[in-house]
Each structure stands twice: as C-alpha cells, then as structure tokens.
Design a protein around this motif. Sequence first.
Motif, PDB file in Angstrom:
ATOM      1  N   UNK A  61       0.830  -1.210   0.000  1.00 59.55           N
ATOM      2  CA  UNK A  61       0.000   0.000   0.000  1.00 59.55           C
ATOM      3  C   UNK A  61       0.867   1.264   0.000  1.00 59.55           C
ATOM      4  N   UNK A  62       0.456   2.248  -0.762  1.00 61.05           N
ATOM      5  CA  UNK A  62       1.129   3.556  -0.864  1.00 61.05           C
ATOM      6  C   UNK A  62       2.493   3.491  -1.533  1.00 61.05           C
ATOM      7  N   UNK A  63       2.846   2.377  -2.177  1.00 60.70           N
ATOM      8  CA  UNK A  63       4.136   2.276  -2.865  1.00 60.70           C
ATOM      9  C   UNK A  63       4.138   3.103  -4.142  1.00 60.70           C
ATOM     10  N   UNK A  64       2.988   3.256  -4.755  1.00 57.88           N
ATOM     11  CA  UNK A  64       2.865   4.046  -5.972  1.00 57.88           C
ATOM     12  C   UNK A  64       2.110   5.325  -5.649  1.00 57.88           C
ATOM     13  N   UNK A  65       2.651   6.433  -6.127  1.00 54.53           N
ATOM     14  CA  UNK A  65       1.992   7.716  -5.879  1.00 54.53           C
ATOM     15  C   UNK A  65       1.820   8.454  -7.201  1.00 54.53           C
ATOM     16  N   UNK A  66       0.752   9.217  -7.345  1.00 48.91           N
ATOM     17  CA  UNK A  66       0.561   9.979  -8.575  1.00 48.91           C
ATOM     18  C   UNK A  66       1.562  11.127  -8.665  1.00 48.91           C
ATOM     19  N   UNK A  67       1.853  11.549  -9.885  1.00 49.43           N
ATOM     20  CA  UNK A  67       2.740  12.690 -10.107  1.00 49.43           C
ATOM     21  C   UNK A  67       1.879  13.934 -10.342  1.00 49.43           C
ATOM     22  N   UNK A  68       2.508  15.083 -10.371  1.00 49.35           N
ATOM     23  CA  UNK A  68       1.799  16.345 -10.573  1.00 49.35           C
ATOM     24  C   UNK A  68       1.101  16.359 -11.933  1.00 49.35           C
ATOM     25  N   UNK A  69       0.024  17.096 -12.030  1.00 47.89           N
ATOM     26  CA  UNK A  69      -0.721  17.203 -13.280  1.00 47.89           C
ATOM     27  C   UNK A  69       0.105  17.845 -14.388  1.00 47.89           C
ATOM     28  N   UNK A  70       1.144  18.582 -14.039  1.00 52.99           N
ATOM     29  CA  UNK A  70       1.974  19.259 -15.037  1.00 52.99           C
ATOM     30  C   UNK A  70       2.995  18.331 -15.691  1.00 52.99           C
ATOM     31  N   UNK A  71       3.182  17.130 -15.134  1.00 51.23           N
ATOM     32  CA  UNK A  71       4.158  16.171 -15.668  1.00 51.23           C
ATOM     33  C   UNK A  71       3.477  15.336 -16.749  1.00 51.23           C
ATOM     34  N   UNK A  72       4.124  15.257 -17.901  1.00 51.33           N
ATOM     35  CA  UNK A  72       3.592  14.454 -19.001  1.00 51.33           C
ATOM     36  C   UNK A  72       3.475  12.994 -18.574  1.00 51.33           C
ATOM     37  N   UNK A  73       2.367  12.376 -18.911  1.00 47.93           N
ATOM     38  CA  UNK A  73       2.129  10.965 -18.582  1.00 47.93           C
ATOM     39  C   UNK A  73       2.784  10.104 -19.659  1.00 47.93           C
ATOM     40  N   UNK A  74       4.082   9.846 -19.494  1.00 50.01           N
ATOM     41  CA  UNK A  74       4.861   9.098 -20.479  1.00 50.01           C
ATOM     42  C   UNK A  74       4.262   7.722 -20.765  1.00 50.01           C
ATOM     43  N   UNK A 102      12.464   8.529 -35.200  1.00 52.89           N
ATOM     44  CA  UNK A 102      12.759   8.782 -33.786  1.00 52.89           C
ATOM     45  C   UNK A 102      11.455   9.094 -33.074  1.00 52.89           C
ATOM     46  N   UNK A 103      11.161   8.330 -32.051  1.00 50.65           N
ATOM     47  CA  UNK A 103      10.015   8.579 -31.194  1.00 50.65           C
ATOM     48  C   UNK A 103      10.594   8.913 -29.836  1.00 50.65           C
ATOM     49  N   UNK A 104      10.302  10.108 -29.343  1.00 47.97           N
ATOM     50  CA  UNK A 104      10.862  10.537 -28.062  1.00 47.97           C
ATOM     51  C   UNK A 104       9.765  11.160 -27.218  1.00 47.97           C
ATOM     52  N   UNK A 105       9.795  10.845 -25.941  1.00 48.96           N
ATOM     53  CA  UNK A 105       8.838  11.400 -24.989  1.00 48.96           C
ATOM     54  C   UNK A 105       9.562  11.570 -23.662  1.00 48.96           C
ATOM     55  N   UNK A 106       9.244  12.636 -22.940  1.00 47.65           N
ATOM     56  CA  UNK A 106       9.955  12.849 -21.683  1.00 47.65           C
ATOM     57  C   UNK A 106       9.027  13.353 -20.587  1.00 47.65           C
ATOM     58  N   UNK A 107       9.418  13.017 -19.364  1.00 54.88           N
ATOM     59  CA  UNK A 107       8.747  13.550 -18.197  1.00 54.88           C
ATOM     60  C   UNK A 107       9.694  14.571 -17.563  1.00 54.88           C
ATOM     61  N   UNK A 108       9.541  14.855 -16.287  1.00 58.31           N
ATOM     62  CA  UNK A 108      10.366  15.892 -15.672  1.00 58.31           C
ATOM     63  C   UNK A 108      11.798  15.452 -15.373  1.00 58.31           C
ATOM     64  N   UNK A 109      12.107  14.157 -15.477  1.00 63.81           N
ATOM     65  CA  UNK A 109      13.471  13.704 -15.173  1.00 63.81           C
ATOM     66  C   UNK A 109      14.157  12.951 -16.303  1.00 63.81           C
ATOM     67  N   UNK A 110      13.398  12.355 -17.213  1.00 68.07           N
ATOM     68  CA  UNK A 110      13.989  11.423 -18.174  1.00 68.07           C
ATOM     69  C   UNK A 110      13.355  11.565 -19.549  1.00 68.07           C
ATOM     70  N   UNK A 111      14.187  11.404 -20.586  1.00 65.00           N
ATOM     71  CA  UNK A 111      13.688  11.317 -21.964  1.00 65.00           C
ATOM     72  C   UNK A 111      13.855   9.871 -22.420  1.00 65.00           C
ATOM     73  N   UNK A 112      12.798   9.340 -23.004  1.00 65.32           N
ATOM     74  CA  UNK A 112      12.820   7.981 -23.544  1.00 65.32           C
ATOM     75  C   UNK A 112      12.804   8.090 -25.058  1.00 65.32           C
ATOM     76  N   UNK A 113      13.776   7.442 -25.712  1.00 61.87           N
ATOM     77  CA  UNK A 113      13.936   7.562 -27.158  1.00 61.87           C
ATOM     78  C   UNK A 113      13.921   6.190 -27.801  1.00 61.87           C
ATOM     79  N   UNK A 114      13.067   6.035 -28.810  1.00 63.70           N
ATOM     80  CA  UNK A 114      13.050   4.840 -29.642  1.00 63.70           C
ATOM     81  C   UNK A 114      13.518   5.265 -31.026  1.00 63.70           C
ATOM     82  N   UNK A 115      14.523   4.595 -31.540  1.00 70.63           N
ATOM     83  CA  UNK A 115      15.078   4.901 -32.865  1.00 70.63           C
ATOM     84  C   UNK A 115      15.032   3.659 -33.737  1.00 70.63           C
TER      85      UNK A 115
END
Length: 136
Positions: A61-74, A102-115
């Motif tokens: 319980x409580x191991x997963x927490x939601x992120x801020x609404x301003x963070x992209x839902x990767x 190139x498909x790239x998407x990022x949140x507030x800490x990380x960019x994920x790139x598929x090439x």
Amino acid sequence: MHDEFLCHVTAYGVCGGRRIGVPLGTYRAPTLALALWWLRDRASWIAERLDPRPEAEHFPPSALVPVADTVLDVPAVLRTWCGDVAQQELVADELAAGRLVRIAVNDDTTEYELLAESVDALRMQRTIPALVVPVA
C-alpha cells in the motif's frame, strides 16, 4: 524497399550536470514488420515499468503515488502510440523509404527515445564520399 532495420531504445537523464544516455535495448530486425513489433514491444515495456497497474497485488500500500498534473504521462503517451494504427503506418512508410525514425517522450526527469533506421540506408551513407575541407 529496405530489408533490415537497426532499432535502439535509450533513456536519457542528467547526472552530475551532464546528460547521460542509458541503453535499454538494441535489435537488428530482419523485416519491417519485426522492427515495428519490437518498437511497440519496447514502448509497452517502458510504459509498464513506469506505470504498473496499481491494483496488482505485489505492491505494498502507498508504494505508488501519482505525479503532478503538469508532468507528461509518459506511459499513457507510449501506450497510445502503440495502439495508433495511423502512427504505425507512418513509421512503416518512413522506414520503408530509408529514413530514420525517432520517437521521443519525456517527463520531468527522463527522456525515452526509440530509434529505428534501415541498415541499407546506413550502408549507402557510408559510400558517399566524405567532404574534404583544407585546414591550412
């Protein structure tokens, strides 16, 4: 038609003030269909690790927490891309034409790139004579 494709997945973040890439996988696909399958599979794999189903019983319980609404839902973006037939056809057309995708998407800490790119197109680029510029 290009017959073989090189696919990569990388996560980029900042560590010690420097941008660092962490390879998450590479695949040399013998067909266009397998290249597309692998890209979708890796996108789903990333999404599932970033946003596992909270109702799964193996999370305390409580191991997963939601992120801020301003963070992209990767994870949602990646899952949507995987299910978008028009996007899959566009990627297939680009790869079949020998262009890098190139498909790239990022949140507030990380960019994920598929090439993905055609191995044939890479070979053809190597045969183009290098531009020689005198230095003196």
